[in-house]
Scaffold this active site. Structure first.
Site, mmCIF file in Angstrom:
data_model
loop_
_atom_site.group_PDB
_atom_site.id
_atom_site.type_symbol
_atom_site.label_atom_id
_atom_site.label_comp_id
_atom_site.label_asym_id
_atom_site.label_seq_id
_atom_site.Cartn_x
_atom_site.Cartn_y
_atom_site.Cartn_z
ATOM 1 N N ARG A 26 0.873 -1.187 0.000
ATOM 2 C CA ARG A 26 0.000 0.000 0.000
ATOM 3 C C ARG A 26 0.896 1.220 0.000
ATOM 4 O O ARG A 26 1.572 1.528 0.982
ATOM 5 C CB ARG A 26 -0.865 -0.028 1.256
ATOM 6 C CG ARG A 26 -1.737 1.217 1.442
ATOM 7 C CD ARG A 26 -2.993 1.097 0.613
ATOM 8 N NE ARG A 26 -3.999 2.052 1.048
ATOM 9 C CZ ARG A 26 -4.208 3.264 0.516
ATOM 10 N NH1 ARG A 26 -3.424 3.681 -0.467
ATOM 11 N NH2 ARG A 26 -5.176 4.034 0.956
ATOM 12 N N GLY A 27 0.952 1.915 -1.115
ATOM 13 C CA GLY A 27 1.923 2.979 -1.324
ATOM 14 C C GLY A 27 1.877 4.079 -0.297
ATOM 15 O O GLY A 27 2.921 4.537 0.191
ATOM 16 N N ASP A 29 1.167 4.078 2.688
ATOM 17 C CA ASP A 29 1.644 3.683 4.023
ATOM 18 C C ASP A 29 3.171 3.702 4.110
ATOM 19 O O ASP A 29 3.751 4.301 5.014
ATOM 20 C CB ASP A 29 1.154 2.269 4.364
ATOM 21 C CG ASP A 29 -0.325 2.233 4.700
ATOM 22 O OD1 ASP A 29 -0.920 3.322 4.746
ATOM 23 O OD2 ASP A 29 -0.863 1.132 4.900
ATOM 24 N N ARG A 31 5.615 3.447 1.098
ATOM 25 C CA ARG A 31 6.409 3.529 -0.129
ATOM 26 C C ARG A 31 7.760 4.202 0.120
ATOM 27 O O ARG A 31 8.801 3.735 -0.339
ATOM 28 C CB ARG A 31 5.649 4.295 -1.209
ATOM 29 C CG ARG A 31 6.455 4.447 -2.503
ATOM 30 C CD ARG A 31 5.792 5.412 -3.480
ATOM 31 N NE ARG A 31 4.456 4.990 -3.830
ATOM 32 C CZ ARG A 31 4.169 4.097 -4.782
ATOM 33 N NH1 ARG A 31 5.164 3.515 -5.434
ATOM 34 N NH2 ARG A 31 2.937 3.770 -5.060
ATOM 35 N N GLY A 59 2.021 4.319 -22.033
ATOM 36 C CA GLY A 59 0.920 4.070 -22.945
ATOM 37 C C GLY A 59 0.103 2.843 -22.625
ATOM 38 O O GLY A 59 -0.846 2.521 -23.324
ATOM 39 N N GLU A 93 -4.721 -6.840 -6.745
ATOM 40 C CA GLU A 93 -3.356 -7.291 -6.998
ATOM 41 C C GLU A 93 -3.062 -8.583 -6.247
ATOM 42 O O GLU A 93 -2.461 -9.526 -6.786
ATOM 43 C CB GLU A 93 -2.403 -6.181 -6.552
ATOM 44 C CG GLU A 93 -0.949 -6.416 -6.885
ATOM 45 C CD GLU A 93 -0.129 -5.196 -6.487
ATOM 46 O OE1 GLU A 93 -0.074 -4.230 -7.275
ATOM 47 O OE2 GLU A 93 0.448 -5.220 -5.377
#
Length: 836
Positions: A26-27, A29, A31, A59, A93
């Protein structure tokens, strides 16, 4: 539901890994703190790691990139932090990771970052609060909610790391990195193109593992060195490891237990299965409770590779209740007895490669193609034949020959005849080095002389050499150095070559300084010279066709340490003058001369085979000769030319069966059973013919029997002389033997049976031998000797009745006086031949 048959297909189609590690987190929290530090530490170790803010192709939707990255990763480290479950992105994920765990065998490793694993597993506290919100938002999609919950529970049940507030993060990250490095070293990315002939082996082992069952199963893989035990275990491990809560592959136990001890191996096992720093075990013996207490609820996969000692099994996988339901333990070893003692469920034995698979594997290594290159086919066939299906040898030889010219190939093939490839022999020799001295001697005798021979015949010969063959042959079979093919001993060609090379290494340049010689050129070279040859202890020469030789008449006398001599199809121009006094076993079947010199038989001879020889009489004059034998022998037998059974066998009958009555009160005086069988062939007999003698008592068959095997062509009459000691008989047979009828007599009999075409029994003789016989016969021998009376015209074989007794007569009996022709034993612990 997929079966084990589908496993090979899935395994062989596994894509090439792009990433070593995929980080799921969980970024918001962690990262920029924990994840950044972990990523940097992994990168520093050269571990290719995917983190969602790097290496994305522009892209493309992020979700597609993430999905591909997960599919192309070996490991997924899922970092559960306080707010992990609040992110729909993270839960999707995670669901993808669990899906790939089942399909692509990604290894999932959870990190519980300052959260309780049970909160993750059961969705409590912050995880429970997150799902309360999800249930409101996704009340129309309850299936998705359940998939998220199932994914959380499955991953939380897997062994991982738990960071608590009191633990330094740097130390915690170091633990994770070390474990990933270790697991990368033992996560097998195997090239399926080189796994020739493996599919059927994998299918068999998978069926034995029975992954769907909830019991704890232990499976053994046993076989000789280089047969592919470890490769098979690695392949199966790579197929099924994702089906367990924790897994460990402990390799090279043989060497590591010597270098580091079992305590370290126990700590390694727990470290891998529990994902923790080594536990504090003060000694190897106090770990049983720790292992059982920590692992009994985990469904684990454990491979113990190259086990050599029962203590290793007891310390690493002692009991089934150490592990949780559904656990599987795979053990590879060269020693079948270890597996039997440990009571494994199934023993799987990898087989040698069939010719087509062997050629395919050889071509992949020698040419990097599926087939031999043009012009190399015949040479390739010869190398494949030399390897005889052993994968190690095929790979070593093929790799060595890669890019070499035809001339080099031919030169290498010629060199193999005298100098086998060391890289192959070093692996094979490990098992030999661990043998007892007598077991090593047995191995070398079989390698040099007796491969593919009848087991009973070889046992008889080895018994004469004091090598304890009953236990020794069993050990060689247990340790995968020998097999039984029916009743024939079978040693792999490369094991045989290893044994012979050991003997050649004793002296490369001079065969007379080796302990054993078996090639005609070496034997002919040594026996044409009249030189000392103290090193030679065994000589076996079995020529396919009769050959006249010009050996020096004194050559045999120079072999003072010769104990074993087997010669067949040899016509001597000069008769030998003397044999080594230490000779224990002599087989000179087809001896060409009509006489056998009186001084030729050695003093310590135990076994004598003179079948289909031209001997008309052994020698002229009276000859008393002591033939020593080992005290542990419980029987003796002898086959010699002869046409009449001695009167000493006072119970005789035409045909193959004889019954007598004996007073049962003599049982305490009983010393043994003497049997003489007169047999012949009316035409050339089958080479595998057998004669057996069975003992009956009071109308019932006892377990007492003896046989002679591989009888050669005996167109003339021959005598089989057999003596059985009481020690040869089991307790039940002895009890039956001396049970008496109402008149105090025991009914005792012999029955002679033949197996094979052409062999017939003419007559049999039988005598129960008692202490009084010994006294009478010794007295007769003394009288005959002091008065220079020759008790026989022809041949008599006598044997001490304190141990095996044999009495036989060939040709005609000459009654010198009274019962002098019933001359008996003399001297303790020896044969006595009295011959005129």
């Amino acid at each position: 539901m997929s079966t084990h048959k589908d496993s090979w297909t899935a395994f062989s189609s596994t894509p090439t890994w792009k990433y070593d590690v995929f980080l799921s987190f969980r970024g918001a929290d962690i990262r920029n703190s924990f994840v950044s530090n972990l990523y940097a530490a992994l990168k520093l170790k050269g571990i290719v790691t995917f983190k969602d803010d790097e290496r994305l192709e522009k892209g493309k939707p992020i979700s597609l990139d993430l999905s591909e990255a997960i599919e192309q990763s070996r490991f997924a480290i899922v970092i559960f932090s306080r707010d992990y479950a609040s992110s729909k992105w993270c839960l999707d994920e995670l669901t993808k990771i669990v899906e790939c765990k089942k399909e692509t065998r990604i290894i999932v490793l959870p990190v519980f970052y300052k959260v309780d694993p049970s909160d993750v597993r059961n969705q409590r506290n912050s995880f429970g609060q997150a799902f309360d919100k999800h249930e409101i938002r996704f009340k129309q999609n309850l299936n998705k909610l359940q998939m998220w919950k199932d994914a959380l529970k499955e991953v939380a049940d897997t062994s991982g790391w738990h960071l608590q507030n009191s633990q330094p993060e740097a130390e915690f990250i170091q633990d994770i990195v070390e474990m990933i490095v270790h697991k990368l070293n033992f996560t097998f990315s195997i090239d399926t193109k080189g796994l020739i002939g493996m599919k059927s082996q994998v299918d068999d082992l998978m069926s034995h593992l029975a992954i769907g069952l909830d019991n704890v199963r232990m499976i053994g893989i046993r076989g000789m060195g280089g047969i592919g035990k470890t490769t098979l275990a690695r392949v199966v491990y790579s197929i099924i490891y994702n089906k367990f809560d924790a897994c460990s592959f402990i390799s090279n136990i043989r060497e590591d237990s010597k270098k580091f001890g079992l305590l370290r191996l126990r700590q390694e096992l727990l470290r891998e299965l529990l994902m923790e720093r080594p536990l504090n075990m003060h000694n190897v013996d106090n770990g049983d409770f720790v292992i059982k207490n920590r692992l009994r609820h985990k469904r684990i996969l454990l491979v113990l590779d190259d086990v050599t000692d029962l203590d290793q099994l007891n310390k690493l996988a002692g009991k089934r209740d150490w592990f949780g339901r559904g656990s599987r333990v795979i053990i590879t070893t060269r020693d079948e007895r270890l597996l039997l003692k440990h009571e494994v469920d199934i023993i799987h034995e990898p087989m040698e490669l069939i010719y087509d698979d062997a050629m395919h594997l050889f071509s992949l290594n020698a040419f990097k193609e599926d087939h031999p290159a043009m012009g190399f086919l015949t040479l390739s066939q010869k190398f494949v034949q030399y390897a005889n299906g052993l994968p190690l040898a095929i790979e070593v030889l093929g790799s060595f020959l890669f890019t070499r010219s035809i001339k080099e190939w031919k030169n290498a093939l010629d060199r193999l005849k005298d100098y086998p490839e060391r890289n192959i022999l070093d692996v094979l020799q490990i098992s030999f080095d661990e043998l007892h001295y007598t077991e090593k001697e047995i191995f070398l005798h079989i390698a040099c002389f007796f491969n593919h021979e009848d087991k009973n015949l070889v046992e008889e010969i080895l018994d004469c050499l004091d090598l304890f063959p009953l236990i020794g042959l069993g050990v060689l079979i247990d340790k995968s150095l020998l097999k039984l093919n029916g009743n024939k001993l079978w040693m792999h060609d490369l094991l045989q070559e290893m044994g012979r090379d050991m003997v050649r290494e004793e002296c490369r340049k001079d065969s007379g300084k080796r302990s054993r010689i078996w090639l005609y050129t070496d034997i002919d070279n040594e026996l044409t010279k009249n030189m000392e040859k103290e090193a030679i202890e065994g000589m076996v020469l079995k020529l396919p066709e009769p050959k006249e030789v010009y050996w020096h008449c004194e050559a045999f006398s120079k072999m003072c340490n010769l104990k074993l001599l087997v010669i067949r199809n040899v016509n001597l121009f000069h008769d030998p003058q003397k044999l080594s006094n230490g000779l224990r076993f002599l087989d000179w079947s087809g001896y060409p001369s009509k006489k056998f010199p009186s001084h030729l038989l050695p003093d310590e001879l135990v076994g004598l085979h003179m079948c289909y020889s031209n001997i008309e009489r052994f020698w002229k004059g009276t000859k008393g000769l002591s033939l020593q034998y080992p005290s542990f022998l419980n029987k003796c037998d002898l086959v010699i030319p002869g046409s009449k059974i001695s009167k000493w066998f006072y119970h005789q009958s035409m045909g193959a069966e004889l019954n007598i009555s004996e007073p049962s009160h003599l049982c305490n005086e009983w010393m043994g059973i003497a049997v003489c069988v007169l047999f012949f062939s009316n035409h050339q007999i089958h080479k595998n013919c057998i004669i057996s003698c069975f003992l009956t008592a009071n109308g019932e068959d006892t377990s007492i029997m003896s046989s002679i095997f591989n009888i050669p062509m005996v167109l003339s009459d021959h005598l089989w002389l057999l003596y059985l000691c009481p020690q040869f008989c089991d307790k039940n047979s002895l009890k039956l033997l001396w049970e008496c009828d109402a008149n105090g007599f025991s009914q005792i009999g012999i029955r002679i049976e033949t197996l094979g075409q052409g062999l017939e029994v003419k007559q049999c003789g039988f005598r129960m031998v008692y202490k009084k016989d010994v006294e009478d016969l010794n007295q007769t021998m003394v009288q005959c000797s002091s008065n220079n009376i020759a008790p026989y015209e022809g041949l008599d074989v006598h044997h001490n009745f304190d141990n095996p007794v044999i009495v036989a007569e060939g040709n005609k009996v000459k009654q010198s006086r009274g019962d002098c022709d019933e001359v008996g034993p003399s001297g303790e612990g020896s044969f006595n031949l009295t011959i005129q």
